[in-house]
Design a protein around this motif. Structure first.
Motif, PDB file in Angstrom:
ATOM      1  N   SER A  67       0.817  -1.220   0.000  1.00 41.32           N
ATOM      2  CA  SER A  67       0.000   0.000   0.000  1.00 41.32           C
ATOM      3  C   SER A  67       0.846   1.263   0.000  1.00 41.32           C
ATOM      4  O   SER A  67       0.389   2.318  -0.433  1.00 41.32           O
ATOM      5  CB  SER A  67      -0.917   0.026   1.230  1.00 41.32           C
ATOM      6  N   THR A  93      -4.693  -1.122  -4.858  1.00 43.50           N
ATOM      7  CA  THR A  93      -6.057  -0.585  -4.828  1.00 43.50           C
ATOM      8  C   THR A  93      -7.029  -1.311  -5.748  1.00 43.50           C
ATOM      9  O   THR A  93      -8.216  -1.008  -5.743  1.00 43.50           O
ATOM     10  CB  THR A  93      -6.032   0.901  -5.218  1.00 43.50           C
ATOM     11  N   SER A  95      -9.383  -4.455  -7.279  1.00 42.17           N
ATOM     12  CA  SER A  95     -10.337  -5.329  -6.573  1.00 42.17           C
ATOM     13  C   SER A  95      -9.750  -6.712  -6.324  1.00 42.17           C
ATOM     14  O   SER A  95      -8.773  -7.113  -6.967  1.00 42.17           O
ATOM     15  CB  SER A  95     -11.612  -5.476  -7.416  1.00 42.17           C
ATOM     16  N   GLU A 117      -5.147  -4.944   5.179  1.00 38.45           N
ATOM     17  CA  GLU A 117      -6.152  -4.664   4.140  1.00 38.45           C
ATOM     18  C   GLU A 117      -5.841  -5.425   2.847  1.00 38.45           C
ATOM     19  O   GLU A 117      -6.720  -6.027   2.227  1.00 38.45           O
ATOM     20  CB  GLU A 117      -6.200  -3.155   3.866  1.00 38.45           C
ATOM     21  N   LYS A 121      -7.759  -9.023   0.947  1.00 44.35           N
ATOM     22  CA  LYS A 121      -8.134  -9.208  -0.466  1.00 44.35           C
ATOM     23  C   LYS A 121      -7.489 -10.470  -1.035  1.00 44.35           C
ATOM     24  O   LYS A 121      -8.125 -11.234  -1.755  1.00 44.35           O
ATOM     25  CB  LYS A 121      -7.689  -7.999  -1.302  1.00 44.35           C
ATOM     26  N   SER A 559     -13.147   8.039  -7.918  1.00 41.73           N
ATOM     27  CA  SER A 559     -12.030   7.450  -7.179  1.00 41.73           C
ATOM     28  C   SER A 559     -11.623   6.106  -7.776  1.00 41.73           C
ATOM     29  O   SER A 559     -12.335   5.529  -8.601  1.00 41.73           O
ATOM     30  CB  SER A 559     -12.426   7.248  -5.713  1.00 41.73           C
ATOM     31  N   ASP A 561     -11.229   3.365  -5.806  1.00 40.24           N
ATOM     32  CA  ASP A 561     -12.097   2.387  -5.137  1.00 40.24           C
ATOM     33  C   ASP A 561     -13.492   2.368  -5.742  1.00 40.24           C
ATOM     34  O   ASP A 561     -14.133   1.321  -5.811  1.00 40.24           O
ATOM     35  CB  ASP A 561     -12.192   2.687  -3.636  1.00 40.24           C
TER      36      ASP A 561
END
Length: 590
Positions: A67, A93, A95, A117, A121, A559, A561
């Motif tokens: 990240s 970032t 999916s 985080e 995923k 964005s 996201d």
């Protein structure tokens, strides 16, 4: 002295020539923690020894997802490359579904993640991939910490095997596959060799300001993107200390703490920095406010190399002493150069920051070109506002008959991984078709004029280049994002995401009776009328057929996201149109 022909040669070159006490510096638990060149290589070699013991073979693929930029990423990069494996950087970032696609398409066997985080995923899709194990840089319950590799590699009895593996890696061997965040469809895996990237880094070095031993740079742009990654290799070659920024939210604090002389930026970051500076100017009163805006107006007229004449330069000296010196102080006090890439830079911002003594050198390149094609440089008159400089050495840039930029050189990729058809679509012999349109001026400076594919034709048969209108509109502080539409329609129009923070400040200053939520701002008659003024100003610079006749404001922030933008902040045009199809239909349907 080590000859740099492969990516893992860079730190060995640094060790022999500079042997830095602080090669990389990352903040952990509020403390900046440095690592020396020697320790960097010791850890990378321990990783290499461990990977061999774990059964990693030549050409195995190892994914790294972080990240933030940090020391660990670089240790893993060298540790992986030395054993002949490939580093597969993945944008954090995207999916979980895209994680699954990239991990499977690349056939990655190990994955290193930065934090909880990202791990979440990866864990969602791990069972559908070939991953044998996942390690993390942060300490996370239930996940192996990457330091376990140091333990496995502590016994150096197989270092001779690491050396043998290094010898086997040739410059034209594959080093990395970078999955480009396409604006449409699945990501494409760009195959770059050691030679592609090392040659590009070495050929780009001359375009940077003095960043010799003792210099400090701040690394902020994602290292999974080839632009920042090449800069990190350049910094290692130059003997520069690299500090890794914590986040975009803390970039101001980090600049003041680190006091770098150089950093890379994207235009959006500069826009945000300027908006903050401008907002502080608005809060001033009396003579201080007058002086602030006088300096900004002066800055908007700045030209490099004192081309404005003695009277302008005399006033600029005063502006720098009274106003711009405070801007520099807010950004650490030593920042003299910023290298900008990824998207077009507003000429106005280049002038204002240049006037403030912080030149912005705009560059141009693509993942497929490793990436640098051209970049400005202040010395030797290699800089011109509104251009992306002149091409670097050993690269040939040709403008095709239809205006498309074609690139030939050692920086051009091997091709798209497992996709010979798409590779063939973008290659003509040795020339890579960029999809960008451009032109050279009389002094050999390259100017980007738009995207070949993004040009569209209205129902009246007139061509419109949306990026020209979009770049003009984004100079307005009222507008954060804009997408010009109108393919096959009777007229061009625009979907606009207001700069909600600026608009709220404006509402407060002007004491307008407008609600402050995104939805209230988007439908407000007052705000729509004010943004119409910005659109009218833009339209005055274009022909009647390409002027924006109508627009609609979107009620949310575009964005990554939200799916509006790619990880490199490019608009996903089809997605944005689909998300706001009701607004689109409102524009075009009677």
């Amino acid at each position: 002295m080590t000859e740099v022909t492969r990516l893992f040669d860079f730190p060995y070159y640094q060790l022999e020539k500079y042997n830095l006490d602080a090669c990389f510096v990352t903040k952990y638990d509020g403390q900046w923690t440095k690592i020396s060149t020697r320790e960097y290589l010791d850890k990378a070699n321990a990783v290499s020894r461990a990977l061999i013991k774990l059964g990693i073979q030549k050409n195995d693929k190892i994914a790294v997802i972080s990240s933030t930029n940090r020391t660990e990423w670089n240790i893993m990069d060298i540790g992986v490359l030395q054993v002949g494996a490939q580093n597969i950087p993945i944008y954090p970032t995207i999916s979980a579904e895209d994680y699954e696609y990239v991990l499977n398409h690349s056939e990655s066997v190990l994955c290193f993640v930065s934090d909880e985080e990202v791990l979440e995923k990866v864990n969602k899709v791990k069972d559908q991939t070939q991953l044998r194990e996942v390690y993390s840089f942060d300490h996370i319950d239930g996940c192996k910490h990457y330091s376990e590799l140091f333990e496995i590699g502590k016994d150096d009895s197989n270092q001779n095997e690491v050396e043998a593996r290094k010898q086997e890696v040739k410059p034209h061997d594959l080093a990395t596959i970078i999955y480009t965040s396409g604006t449409t469809g699945r990501p494409k895996g760009v195959m770059l060799t050691h030679h592609n990237i090392t040659k590009n880094a070495l050929d780009s070095t001359d375009r940077l300001p003095d960043i010799s031993k003792g210099s400090i740079v701040l690394s902020f742009l994602p290292i999974c993107h080839i632009f920042e990654r090449v800069l990190i290799y350049i910094y290692q070659h130059a003997g520069t200390t690299v500090y890794f920024a914590e986040s975009i939210e803390k970039i101001g604090d980090n600049l003041r703490e680190v006091k770098p002389s150089l950093m890379s930026v994207v235009p959006r970051l500069l826009e945000k920095l300027f908006d903050k500076i401008y907002a502080k100017g608005e809060d001033l009163s009396g003579i201080k406010k007058g002086l602030f805006f006088w300096a900004v107006r002066l800055g908007e007229k700045w030209e490099p190399y004192e081309q404005n004449g003695w009277w302008y330069n005399f006033r600029l000296k005063i502006a720098r002493k009274l106003i711009f010196s405070k801007w520099q102080e807010a950004l650490g006090g030593n920042l003299t150069t910023m290298v900008s890439g990824s998207a077009p830079l507003q000429a106005r911002l280049a002038r204002i920051f240049g006037a403030a003594g912080m030149q912005v050198m705009e560059g141009y390149g693509l993942t497929e070109t490793s990436p640098v094609v051209s970049v400005g440089m202040y010395k030797d008159n290699f800089y011109k506002v509104g251009t992306v400089g002149r091409p670097i050495d050993n690269i040939e840039v040709k403008i095709a008959d239809d205006g498309e930029i074609l690139i030939k050189g050692p920086n051009v990729m091997q091709g798209y991984y497992k996709d010979p058809e798409r590779t063939a679509e973008v290659m003509s012999g040795d020339y890579f078709h960029t999809g960008d349109k451009g032109e050279f001026d009389e002094d050999g400076f390259l100017k980007i004029t738009g995207r070949k594919k993004e040009m569209f034709k209205t129902s009246g048969g007139k061509y419109v280049i949306p990026t020209l209108l979009e770049n003009e509109l984004k100079q307005s502080r009222f507008i954060e994002q804009v997408m010009v539409v109108g393919e096959g329609e009777k007229m061009p129009a625009a979907l606009i995401q207001p700069n909600f923070d600026f608009v709220r400040d404006w509402i407060e200053r002007k004491e307008k009776e407008v609600g402050s939520s995104h939805e209230e701002i988007a439908v407000s008659e007052v705000i729509n009328q004010r943004i119409q003024k910005e659109v009218d100003k833009c339209n005055s610079k274009f022909g009647k057929w390409e002027q924006i006749k109508r627009f609609e404001l979107t009620p949310e922030i575009w964005s990554i996201d939200g799916g509006h933008l790619t990880p490199t902040m490019k608009m996903k045009r089809d997605v944005i149109k689909e998300k706001y199809i009701d607004l689109y239909n409102k524009i075009y349907k009677p």
